[in-house]
Design a protein around this motif. Structure first.
Motif, PDB file in Angstrom:
ATOM      1  N   ASP A  97       0.425  -1.061  -0.400  1.00  0.00           N
ATOM      2  CA  ASP A  97       0.167  -0.198  -0.153  1.00  0.00           C
ATOM      3  C   ASP A  97       1.078   1.364   0.638  1.00  0.00           C
ATOM      4  N   ARG A 116       2.361   6.622   1.772  1.00  0.00           N
ATOM      5  CA  ARG A 116       1.532   6.099   1.772  1.00  0.00           C
ATOM      6  C   ARG A 116       0.264   6.159   0.249  1.00  0.00           C
ATOM      7  N   HIS A 117      -0.147   5.335   0.056  1.00  0.00           N
ATOM      8  CA  HIS A 117      -0.980   5.100  -1.393  1.00  0.00           C
ATOM      9  C   HIS A 117      -2.072   5.535  -0.873  1.00  0.00           C
ATOM     10  N   GLU A 118      -2.966   5.497   0.227  1.00  0.00           N
ATOM     11  CA  GLU A 118      -4.060   5.904   0.126  1.00  0.00           C
ATOM     12  C   GLU A 118      -3.976   7.341   0.938  1.00  0.00           C
ATOM     13  N   GLU A 123      -3.806   7.750  -5.998  1.00  0.00           N
ATOM     14  CA  GLU A 123      -4.759   6.791  -5.338  1.00  0.00           C
ATOM     15  C   GLU A 123      -6.236   7.998  -5.972  1.00  0.00           C
TER      16      GLU A 123
END
Ligand code: ADP
Length: 454
Positions: A97, A116-118, A123
């Motif tokens: 992630d 972080r991707h989130e 994203e």
């Protein structure tokens, strides 16, 4: 860019009709018209350049064969096809992630290398499926840039383009513009979006290519170590079995003293088992040699019909012993330049199988020669071995040529490699082996060879 020669453009029709305020107004209007046309021409030229660059970038991306190459081409190509001063590509590591910055081209505010991707713009654009334009970096709220960097570049603009294949988000392309440079036009956003889709497809393609290459390299390693193992193992078994057979022979021939008839019979059984094992080992060694490309064949004038008759003769006693009729109906010579020992080996395997797998009826060996309608090109000759055995289901007829494949034959001797070796030899001789079979009625195996000379 080459300067246009200065010439008076022809005014559009409505401009001429609008001229009514005397010479001064006429001159002002004229200059505005010239300026408008100059701008329109410059814009058209810029667009033509960008479109040319886009075509070249797409071609370069399509021709790239590794992920690194494609990513590099995306970053540099994107810069050339737009008015951006810098481009940055991010890559999604789905399992962790996380997102990594994998390529930077031109002028780009220093990014965080991994985050972080989130919650990231990588994203967000993937979820939206279309580009997002942020007119001021001051409004950018992702982890790609630190607050300090965003503050220092507050007036830059950025266009974020998704790089996503239908299966998964791959990453994003960030196109940056300095303060004072107009942010992307709708036309440029649409072009960047199409570029992103093409780039994502190219990435997916190289990903699959790299995966396939890795698999085939692993398979090759596996096949090599299997060949080495088979070779080593076969040699290790062959020598002690050969020695055991030698001692059993001394016993059987009474050289170590006379034996009672029952003892002699047992020794004969022992020797038969040893011979079966030695044949299997021989087959495994042949297979290992074939896999290593070390099977050698010679080509000398040969009458294949004579070889086939000899093979049939070799198996007559065994067939009769099993209550089978063995017909050999192969009178006319079948001459060609080939390897008689290898031809014998292949035919022996086919006849041996026919006798082994047929419970009752007939095994026949026939021959033929001709031209056309054969699985090999040019003039051919063939030997057919037909039996009235159990037959082979249609969906298994190719499978039996793969090594270690046996159909319900566990009670019979064999390792399931005979047909695999036979086909390899047939192909090495320029020929082929085919099978026609019907369950419950029997099978015909045909050994085709090219006919050379006369
Ligand atoms: P093996 O005979 O040692 O098992 P082969 O490679 O020669 O190995 O044959 C592979 C399999 O094909 C056999 O195990 C058998 O199931 C099937 N087969 C071969 N020849 C015949 C035949 N004439 N009739 C029926 N089945 C056959």
């Amino acid at each position: 860019m080459q300067e246009e020669p200065h010439r008076r453009p022809t005014p559009p029709f409505h401009a001429v009709t609008a001229v009514h305020d005397g010479p001064a107004a006429d001159a002002g209007e004229w200059e505005r018209l010239v300026e408008r046309e100059r701008l329109a021409r410059a814009e058209a030229e810029q667009r033509a350049r960008e479109e040319k660059a886009l075509r070249e970038a797409v071609l370069a991306i399509g021709a790239s064969l590794t992920t690194e190459e494609v990513i590099h081409q995306i970053a540099s190509g994107a810069m050339e096809t737009t008015s951006a001063v810098g481009a940055l590509v991010t890559w999604v590591h789905a399992r962790e992630d996380e997102v990594e910055v994998v390529s930077v081209a031109g002028k780009v505010p220093p990014p965080c290398p991994r985050f972080r991707h989130e919650g990231s713009y990588t994203e967000k654009v993937a979820a939206r499926g279309e580009p997002i334009l942020i007119r001021r970096l001051a409004d950018f709220d992702g982890p790609l840039w630190s607050d300090e960097v965003l503050r220092d570049h507050a007036d830059w603009s950025v266009l974020v383009v998704p790089l996503a294949s239908p299966q998964q988000p791959i990453g994003a392309l960030f196109l940056l513009r300095e303060p004072g440079v107009a942010p992307s036009t709708p036309d440029e956003v649409a072009r960047s979006s199409a570029f992103g889709q093409l780039a994502a497809l190219a990435l997916r393609k190289v990903d699959l290519l790299e995966e396939a290459q890795k698999r085939s390299a692993a398979l090759e390693r596996l096949s090599k170590s299997r060949t080495r193992l088979m070779r080593g193992f076969s040699h290790d078994l062959k020598n002690p079995l050969g020695a055991a057979d030698g001692y059993a022979q001394l016993l059987e021939e009474g050289i170590l003293g006379e034996m009672a008839p029952k003892q002699k019979e047992s020794v004969q059984r022992i020797r038969r088992s040893i011979h079966t094992c030695l044949r299997l080992i021989q087959d495994l060694l042949e297979l290992a040699r074939a896999e290593a490309g070390q099977l050698e064949v010679e080509r000398i004038p040969t009458d294949v019909a004579a070889v086939a008759r000899e093979v049939a003769e070799d198996f007559r006693a065994q067939a009769t012993g099993r209550g089978l009729a063995l017909q050999d109906d192969i009178r006319d010579p079948l001459r060609t330049d080939t390897d008689p020992m290898r031809v014998r080996q292949v035919l022996a395997n086919l006849v041996s199988n026919a006798v082994k797998y047929t419970a009752e009826g007939t095994v026949s060996v026939t021959g033929e020669s001709g031209a056309g309608s054969a699985p090999i090109a040019g003039d051919w000759l063939c030997v057919r071995v037909t039996d009235t055995g159990p037959g082979i289901p249609a969906d298994k007829q190719e499978q039996i040529f793969q090594e270690f494949t046996r159909l319900d034959s566990s009670e019979k001797d064999g390792a399931g490699v005979g047909l695999a070796i036979s086909r390899k030899i047939a192909q090495l001789l320029g020929g082929e082996i085919t099978v026609e079979s019907e369950v419950g009625r029997g099978s015909t195996f045909t050994f085709w060879l090219p006919r050379t000379g006369e």
